[in-house]
Design a protein around this motif. Structure first.
Motif, PDB file in Angstrom:
ATOM      1  N   ASP A 243       0.859  -1.183   0.000  1.00  0.00           N
ATOM      2  CA  ASP A 243       0.000   0.000   0.000  1.00  0.00           C
ATOM      3  C   ASP A 243       0.896   1.234   0.000  1.00  0.00           C
ATOM      4  O   ASP A 243       1.689   1.445   0.936  1.00  0.00           O
ATOM      5  N   LEU A 244       0.768   2.064  -1.007  1.00  0.00           N
ATOM      6  CA  LEU A 244       1.650   3.219  -1.127  1.00  0.00           C
ATOM      7  C   LEU A 244       1.409   4.258  -0.038  1.00  0.00           C
ATOM      8  O   LEU A 244       2.318   5.007   0.323  1.00  0.00           O
ATOM      9  N   ARG A 245       0.206   4.299   0.494  1.00  0.00           N
ATOM     10  CA  ARG A 245      -0.038   5.239   1.600  1.00  0.00           C
ATOM     11  C   ARG A 245       0.677   4.770   2.868  1.00  0.00           C
ATOM     12  O   ARG A 245       1.121   5.584   3.673  1.00  0.00           O
ATOM     13  N   GLN A 246       0.767   3.468   3.057  1.00  0.00           N
ATOM     14  CA  GLN A 246       1.538   2.946   4.188  1.00  0.00           C
ATOM     15  C   GLN A 246       3.032   3.213   3.976  1.00  0.00           C
ATOM     16  O   GLN A 246       3.751   3.574   4.917  1.00  0.00           O
ATOM     17  N   PHE A 247       3.493   3.061   2.743  1.00  0.00           N
ATOM     18  CA  PHE A 247       4.879   3.418   2.406  1.00  0.00           C
ATOM     19  C   PHE A 247       5.132   4.887   2.730  1.00  0.00           C
ATOM     20  O   PHE A 247       6.153   5.249   3.330  1.00  0.00           O
ATOM     21  N   GLN A 248       4.186   5.734   2.365  1.00  0.00           N
ATOM     22  CA  GLN A 248       4.291   7.168   2.645  1.00  0.00           C
ATOM     23  C   GLN A 248       4.352   7.426   4.143  1.00  0.00           C
ATOM     24  O   GLN A 248       5.185   8.225   4.615  1.00  0.00           O
ATOM     25  N   ALA A 249       3.521   6.743   4.910  1.00  0.00           N
ATOM     26  CA  ALA A 249       3.487   6.943   6.363  1.00  0.00           C
ATOM     27  C   ALA A 249       4.806   6.549   7.010  1.00  0.00           C
ATOM     28  O   ALA A 249       5.323   7.253   7.893  1.00  0.00           O
ATOM     29  N   VAL A 250       5.370   5.438   6.569  1.00  0.00           N
ATOM     30  CA  VAL A 250       6.645   4.983   7.134  1.00  0.00           C
ATOM     31  C   VAL A 250       7.762   5.957   6.781  1.00  0.00           C
ATOM     32  O   VAL A 250       8.567   6.350   7.642  1.00  0.00           O
ATOM     33  N   LEU A 251       7.814   6.356   5.523  1.00  0.00           N
ATOM     34  CA  LEU A 251       8.880   7.257   5.096  1.00  0.00           C
ATOM     35  C   LEU A 251       8.763   8.612   5.788  1.00  0.00           C
ATOM     36  O   LEU A 251       9.761   9.165   6.280  1.00  0.00           O
ATOM     37  N   ASP A 252       7.544   9.145   5.864  1.00  0.00           N
ATOM     38  CA  ASP A 252       7.344  10.465   6.469  1.00  0.00           C
ATOM     39  C   ASP A 252       7.700  10.478   7.953  1.00  0.00           C
ATOM     40  O   ASP A 252       8.097  11.515   8.487  1.00  0.00           O
ATOM     41  N   ALA A 253       7.552   9.349   8.628  1.00  0.00           N
ATOM     42  CA  ALA A 253       7.819   9.290  10.065  1.00  0.00           C
ATOM     43  C   ALA A 253       9.265   8.967  10.398  1.00  0.00           C
ATOM     44  O   ALA A 253       9.681   9.081  11.553  1.00  0.00           O
ATOM     45  N   GLY A 254      10.027   8.587   9.392  1.00  0.00           N
ATOM     46  CA  GLY A 254      11.363   8.081   9.650  1.00  0.00           C
ATOM     47  C   GLY A 254      12.466   9.100   9.476  1.00  0.00           C
ATOM     48  O   GLY A 254      12.232  10.261   9.118  1.00  0.00           O
ATOM     49  N   PRO A 255      13.717   8.672   9.705  1.00  0.00           N
ATOM     50  CA  PRO A 255      14.857   9.589   9.687  1.00  0.00           C
ATOM     51  C   PRO A 255      15.230  10.080   8.295  1.00  0.00           C
ATOM     52  O   PRO A 255      15.990  11.045   8.167  1.00  0.00           O
ATOM     53  N   MET A 256      14.720   9.458   7.237  1.00  0.00           N
ATOM     54  CA  MET A 256      15.047   9.884   5.880  1.00  0.00           C
ATOM     55  C   MET A 256      14.080  10.933   5.347  1.00  0.00           C
ATOM     56  O   MET A 256      14.241  11.438   4.231  1.00  0.00           O
ATOM     57  N   ALA A 257      13.073  11.269   6.120  1.00  0.00           N
ATOM     58  CA  ALA A 257      12.077  12.238   5.669  1.00  0.00           C
ATOM     59  C   ALA A 257      12.691  13.634   5.522  1.00  0.00           C
ATOM     60  O   ALA A 257      13.568  14.035   6.286  1.00  0.00           O
ATOM     61  N   SER A 258      12.222  14.356   4.527  1.00  0.00           N
ATOM     62  CA  SER A 258      12.641  15.738   4.293  1.00  0.00           C
ATOM     63  C   SER A 258      11.499  16.472   3.624  1.00  0.00           C
ATOM     64  O   SER A 258      10.493  15.857   3.222  1.00  0.00           O
ATOM     65  N   GLY A 259      11.642  17.768   3.492  1.00  0.00           N
ATOM     66  CA  GLY A 259      10.628  18.528   2.781  1.00  0.00           C
ATOM     67  C   GLY A 259      10.439  18.016   1.364  1.00  0.00           C
ATOM     68  O   GLY A 259       9.312  17.920   0.866  1.00  0.00           O
ATOM     69  N   VAL A 260      11.545  17.685   0.708  1.00  0.00           N
ATOM     70  CA  VAL A 260      11.463  17.168  -0.661  1.00  0.00           C
ATOM     71  C   VAL A 260      10.774  15.815  -0.681  1.00  0.00           C
ATOM     72  O   VAL A 260       9.860  15.570  -1.480  1.00  0.00           O
ATOM     73  N   SER A 261      11.179  14.891   0.203  1.00  0.00           N
ATOM     74  CA  SER A 261      10.589  13.553   0.176  1.00  0.00           C
ATOM     75  C   SER A 261       9.094  13.602   0.477  1.00  0.00           C
ATOM     76  O   SER A 261       8.310  12.886  -0.167  1.00  0.00           O
ATOM     77  N   ARG A 262       8.697  14.430   1.440  1.00  0.00           N
ATOM     78  CA  ARG A 262       7.272  14.503   1.789  1.00  0.00           C
ATOM     79  C   ARG A 262       6.447  15.015   0.609  1.00  0.00           C
ATOM     80  O   ARG A 262       5.352  14.516   0.330  1.00  0.00           O
ATOM     81  N   LEU A 263       6.964  16.024  -0.070  1.00  0.00           N
ATOM     82  CA  LEU A 263       6.247  16.576  -1.225  1.00  0.00           C
ATOM     83  C   LEU A 263       6.188  15.566  -2.361  1.00  0.00           C
ATOM     84  O   LEU A 263       5.122  15.333  -2.947  1.00  0.00           O
ATOM     85  N   LYS A 264       7.321  14.938  -2.663  1.00  0.00           N
ATOM     86  CA  LYS A 264       7.374  14.066  -3.837  1.00  0.00           C
ATOM     87  C   LYS A 264       6.651  12.741  -3.627  1.00  0.00           C
ATOM     88  O   LYS A 264       6.012  12.228  -4.553  1.00  0.00           O
ATOM     89  N   VAL A 265       6.740  12.163  -2.429  1.00  0.00           N
ATOM     90  CA  VAL A 265       6.033  10.906  -2.224  1.00  0.00           C
ATOM     91  C   VAL A 265       4.525  11.137  -2.245  1.00  0.00           C
ATOM     92  O   VAL A 265       3.754  10.288  -2.730  1.00  0.00           O
ATOM     93  N   ALA A 266       4.070  12.295  -1.766  1.00  0.00           N
ATOM     94  CA  ALA A 266       2.642  12.618  -1.848  1.00  0.00           C
ATOM     95  C   ALA A 266       2.198  12.701  -3.305  1.00  0.00           C
ATOM     96  O   ALA A 266       1.100  12.257  -3.672  1.00  0.00           O
ATOM     97  N   LYS A 267       3.053  13.258  -4.152  1.00  0.00           N
ATOM     98  CA  LYS A 267       2.720  13.351  -5.572  1.00  0.00           C
ATOM     99  C   LYS A 267       2.657  11.965  -6.209  1.00  0.00           C
ATOM    100  O   LYS A 267       1.812  11.692  -7.070  1.00  0.00           O
ATOM    101  N   LEU A 268       3.545  11.074  -5.779  1.00  0.00           N
ATOM    102  CA  LEU A 268       3.505   9.707  -6.289  1.00  0.00           C
ATOM    103  C   LEU A 268       2.227   8.995  -5.869  1.00  0.00           C
ATOM    104  O   LEU A 268       1.573   8.322  -6.674  1.00  0.00           O
ATOM    105  N   VAL A 269       1.859   9.127  -4.601  1.00  0.00           N
ATOM    106  CA  VAL A 269       0.657   8.457  -4.092  1.00  0.00           C
ATOM    107  C   VAL A 269      -0.587   8.958  -4.814  1.00  0.00           C
ATOM    108  O   VAL A 269      -1.474   8.177  -5.174  1.00  0.00           O
ATOM    109  N   GLU A 270      -0.640  10.255  -5.048  1.00  0.00           N
ATOM    110  CA  GLU A 270      -1.819  10.852  -5.684  1.00  0.00           C
ATOM    111  C   GLU A 270      -1.747  10.829  -7.210  1.00  0.00           C
ATOM    112  O   GLU A 270      -2.680  11.235  -7.879  1.00  0.00           O
ATOM    113  N   ARG A 271      -0.628  10.371  -7.713  1.00  0.00           N
ATOM    114  CA  ARG A 271      -0.393  10.388  -9.161  1.00  0.00           C
ATOM    115  C   ARG A 271      -0.554  11.812  -9.712  1.00  0.00           C
ATOM    116  O   ARG A 271      -1.163  12.064 -10.737  1.00  0.00           O
ATOM    117  N   ASP A 272       0.028  12.740  -8.979  1.00  0.00           N
ATOM    118  CA  ASP A 272      -0.050  14.163  -9.319  1.00  0.00           C
ATOM    119  C   ASP A 272       1.307  14.596  -9.851  1.00  0.00           C
ATOM    120  O   ASP A 272       2.258  14.782  -9.090  1.00  0.00           O
TER     121      ASP A 272
END
Length: 313
Positions: A204-233
């Motif tokens: 589930d890509l939303r679960q992938f997003q939740a794990v990444l956003d909560a973890g040490p690799m999260a950044s402003g760029v990653s949060r923005l881009k993974v959201a775009k991937l999940v939404e296909r935006d």
């Protein structure tokens, strides 16, 4: 705000994806502006905020002592500045030219030498950040040239940049941007590959997003881009074609200096494939399309879009 002869406005050439929000932030904070853009409709929001709209670049140079250039590439800069014609010396004499465009250090040094030869001052001023940071006035400016001139520019750039870093002689600011963009381009391609991998494994890509956003690799760029991937935006923040141009310049600079840079070469190839797939003006996270195409061609599974649609259904 109405400009008059007692105040020399700041000139601004180029109101594209980055230039327009940069100029808008200057106008909103009271900087007197005279602006020009090849597509005149892009000037309307600036006019609404009190900026004067010039009919030609020549009018900008006639009225402004400091001119910010945010044009798409070297060819556009040459054309707008009328390099190689009698107009160029008259444009730059007595002016400070602040070039924020993404260009090569070699081109920048040559332009700086010409501006100086005709009595002007040149500041190399690329910025780090895409459309949203530009809208927020949160870009990072990397400036090169005469340090005293750079210091004098800081108040002008404050509405545009949350930080301004002096990088040394002309050429070094662009090389600094190349170093930063190498990390950015490879990181975004890596994020796209990770999300594609997750989708291909049925996660589930939303679960992938939740794990990444909560973890040490999260950044402003990653949060923005993974959201775009999940939404296909894939609406543009930083375009694939611009990222490809950046990767090309970085790769060529690395090769010319004998620097090993295999990751940017791989990223460049993926970006080129994405452009070939018909997505040059989508956001750079659309590099996932190249991964999907490779996977489909190899018969290894359905593209990320189909997997996302299957899960949502």
């Amino acid at each position: 705000m109405t400009m008059n002869g007692s105040v020399s406005p700041v000139g601004f050439l180029g109101l594209g994806v980055m230039g327009q929000p940069m100029a808008l932030n200057l106008a909103r904070t009271g900087t007197p502006l005279v602006v020009w853009n090849r597509t005149a409709a892009r000037c309307a929001p600036l006019r609404d905020l009190g900026a004067d709209v010039a009919e030609t670049p020549a009018e900008v140079f006639a009225r402004a002592r400091t001119v910010i250039v945010m044009l798409v590439d070297e060819a556009a800069i040459d054309a707008v500045l009328r390099r190689g014609t009698a107009e160029f010396p008259a444009f730059v004499a007595g002016r400070t030219l602040v070039v924020t465009s993404s260009i090569t250090p070699e081109y920048s040094r040559a332009l700086a030498a010409e501006v100086g030869a005709h009595g002007g001052t040149y500041v190399e001023a690329p910025v780090s950040g895409s459309r949203i940071p530009a809208e927020q006035g949160a870009l990072v400016g990397m400036l090169a040239g005469d340090e005293a001139v750079v210091e004098a520019l800081r108040p002008i750039l404050q509405p545009v940049c949350r930080a301004v870093v002096y990088c040394g002689p002309v050429g070094h600011a662009l090389l600094m941007k190349f170093a930063v963009n190498l990390f950015l381009n490879v990181m975004v391609a890596g994020l796209a590959e990770a999300a594609h991998f997750a989708g291909q494994q049925g996660l589930d890509l939303r679960q992938f997003q939740a794990v990444l956003d909560a973890g040490p690799m999260a950044s402003g760029v990653s949060r923005l881009k993974v959201a775009k991937l999940v939404e296909r935006d894939f609406s543009v923040q930083a375009a694939v074609s611009d990222a490809l141009n950046s990767a090309r310049m970085i790769s060529e600079t690395a090769r010319a200096s004998g620097t090993a840079a295999p990751l940017i070469d791989l990223t460049r190839a993926l970006l080129a494939e994405t452009v070939a797939l018909g997505a040059p003006r989508e956001d750079m996270i659309a590099v996932v399309r190249a991964l999907e195409a490779r996977t489909t061609a190899g018969g290894e599974g359905a593209p990320l879009q189909q997997l996302a649609e299957d899960r949502s259904g």
